[in-house]
Design an enzyme around this catalytic site. Structure first.
Site, PDB file in Angstrom:
ATOM      1  N   GLY A  36       0.828  -1.763   0.202  1.00  0.00           N
ATOM      2  CA  GLY A  36       0.109   0.049  -0.252  1.00  0.00           C
ATOM      3  C   GLY A  36       0.937   1.298  -0.526  1.00  0.00           C
ATOM      4  O   GLY A  36       0.917   2.272  -1.106  1.00  0.00           O
ATOM      5  N   SER A  50       5.796  -0.113  13.176  1.00  0.00           N
ATOM      6  CA  SER A  50       4.665  -0.018  13.676  1.00  0.00           C
ATOM      7  C   SER A  50       4.146   0.786  15.066  1.00  0.00           C
ATOM      8  O   SER A  50       4.823   0.250  15.617  1.00  0.00           O
ATOM      9  CB  SER A  50       3.871  -1.098  13.236  1.00  0.00           C
ATOM     10  OG  SER A  50       2.952  -0.858  13.150  1.00  0.00           O
ATOM     11  N   TYR A  82       2.776  -9.746  14.682  1.00  0.00           N
ATOM     12  CA  TYR A  82       3.036  -9.021  14.380  1.00  0.00           C
ATOM     13  C   TYR A  82       4.512  -7.800  14.963  1.00  0.00           C
ATOM     14  O   TYR A  82       5.293  -7.008  14.438  1.00  0.00           O
ATOM     15  CB  TYR A  82       2.050  -8.100  12.693  1.00  0.00           C
ATOM     16  CG  TYR A  82       2.605  -7.027  13.024  1.00  0.00           C
ATOM     17  CD1 TYR A  82       2.995  -6.621  10.996  1.00  0.00           C
ATOM     18  CD2 TYR A  82       1.870  -5.629  12.767  1.00  0.00           C
ATOM     19  CE1 TYR A  82       3.586  -5.371  10.813  1.00  0.00           C
ATOM     20  CE2 TYR A  82       1.871  -4.588  12.111  1.00  0.00           C
ATOM     21  CZ  TYR A  82       2.369  -4.469  10.898  1.00  0.00           C
ATOM     22  OH  TYR A  82       2.993  -3.503  10.637  1.00  0.00           O
ATOM     23  N   SER A 112      -1.926   4.783   7.744  1.00  0.00           N
ATOM     24  CA  SER A 112      -1.505   5.739   6.852  1.00  0.00           C
ATOM     25  C   SER A 112      -2.134   5.341   6.124  1.00  0.00           C
ATOM     26  O   SER A 112      -1.406   3.852   4.861  1.00  0.00           O
ATOM     27  CB  SER A 112      -0.086   5.711   6.176  1.00  0.00           C
ATOM     28  OG  SER A 112       0.482   6.876   5.273  1.00  0.00           O
TER      29      SER A 112
HETATM   30  C1  15L Z   1       0.192  -1.487  10.911  1.00  0.00           C
HETATM   31  O1  15L Z   1       0.889  -1.394  11.458  1.00  0.00           O
HETATM   32  C2  15L Z   1      -0.484  -1.193   9.355  1.00  0.00           C
HETATM   33  O2  15L Z   1       0.269  -2.006   8.713  1.00  0.00           O
HETATM   34  C3  15L Z   1      -1.740  -1.271   8.795  1.00  0.00           C
HETATM   35  O3  15L Z   1      -2.774  -1.782   7.536  1.00  0.00           O
HETATM   36  C4  15L Z   1      -2.495  -0.474   9.120  1.00  0.00           C
HETATM   37  O4  15L Z   1      -3.208  -1.550  10.053  1.00  0.00           O
HETATM   38  C5  15L Z   1      -2.115   0.501  10.860  1.00  0.00           C
HETATM   39  O5  15L Z   1      -0.885  -0.561  11.348  1.00  0.00           O
HETATM   40  C6  15L Z   1      -2.984   0.909  11.966  1.00  0.00           C
HETATM   41  O6  15L Z   1      -2.641   0.464  12.972  1.00  0.00           O
HETATM   42  O7  15L Z   1      -3.564   1.209  11.687  1.00  0.00           O
END
Ligand code: 15L
Length: 268
Positions: A14, A113, A138, A168
């Site tokens: 994405g 993240s 993750y 994002s």
């Molecule tokens: C993330 O780490 C994901 O890659 C993304 O798709 C979203 O889900 C984002 O976090 C989020 O926390 O909104």
């Protein structure tokens, strides 16, 4: 300033797709990579396309050869069974840093993240020195990536900015996103700061726009000079017209939202 050859992993994802054209400003050549199945092969004039599986150490070594900086977005981007995370994210980030060391790459931007700290509650404000509380395999893999970045800085002087990306997407779609939304323009600016600020060591920064009611304080990343220009406020009215989730719903309780309750995928 510009890099000679910048590597972008996760170029088919994405954010990778959004960033591909934008990275042209940061390097003469951008080498774009992802799994062959998701990588659009049509290369812009400033691009080289090189499919790669991050779990393949030799392939990653070849991928990094000749690059002078890396934007590492590659890997699994949501909660998944541990084995998938292990291959793409945990082995993948090791392969990236090991190749960076072997080939003299001095700067990495690591797409971490907010799920590294997803188990903090939404009524808490934290900064990058607070203990990590990953909300799944993750988030744990992103936490591991940050540790990898620190190790490779302390041992080898390879500098990294780990961006704990919030949410994002083109718009902020729910209440949680109002706090953690990061516009594509602000993401691009944060990447610019992360690539070109001298002496970042290993810096951890939360990737969010200039939103109201944020949960994250970027005081330890002030040297990046990141000044977001967008705000999720433009989406507030539409979001607040949605029904309010129950008080004990993870999407309302925890900063990581639904990620705190997704999986594990192993048989019970
Ligand atoms: C993330 O780490 C994901 O890659 C993304 O798709 C979203 O889900 C984002 O976090 C989020 O926390 O909104």
């Amino acid at each position: 300033a510009q890099y000679r050859r910048l590597l972008l992993t996760g170029a088919g994802g994405g954010l990778g797709k959004v960033l591909r054209p934008r990275l042209a400003a940061f390097a003469a050549t951008v080498r774009v990579s992802d799994l062959a199945a998701v990588l659009a092969q049509d290369a812009a004039p400033h691009e080289e396309v090189q499919p790669c599986n991050l779990a393949d150490r030799a392939a990653v070594d070849a991928l990094v050869t000749g690059c002078d900086a890396i934007v590492h977005l590659g890997g699994v981007s949501v909660e998944r069974p541990f084995e998938e995370i292990l291959e793409a994210n945990i082995k993948g980030v090791f392969h990236i840093y090991e190749a960076a060391r072997r080939h003299g790459v001095k700067r990495v931007v690591f797409a971490s993240s907010n799920h590294v700290t997803g188990f903090y509650r939404q009524d808490q404000v934290i900064d990058s020195h607070d203990l990590r509380r990953p909300d799944g395999y993750y988030g744990l893999s992103k936490s591991y990536g940050e540790d990898m970045a620190q190790l490779y800085f302390d041992r080898y002087g390879i500098e990294t900015v780990s961006i704990r990306i919030g949410n994002s997407f083109p718009t902020a779609k729910d209440r949680r996103a109002l706090a953690c939304w990061l516009s594509y323009d602000d993401l691009t600016e944060l990447l610019r700061c992360s690539l070109f600020t001298p002496q970042v060591g290993h810096t951890v920064v939360y990737g969010m726009s200039d939103n109201n009611g944020v949960w994250w304080n970027n005081r330890h990343a002030a040297h990046l000079g990141f000044a977001p220009r967008d705000s999720s406020e433009q989406f507030r009215a539409a979001v607040e017209a949605q029904p309010l989730p129950a008080a004990d719903d993870p999407v309302r309780m925890y900063q990581g939202g639904m990620f705190t309750a997704t999986g594990p995928f192993e048989p019970q």
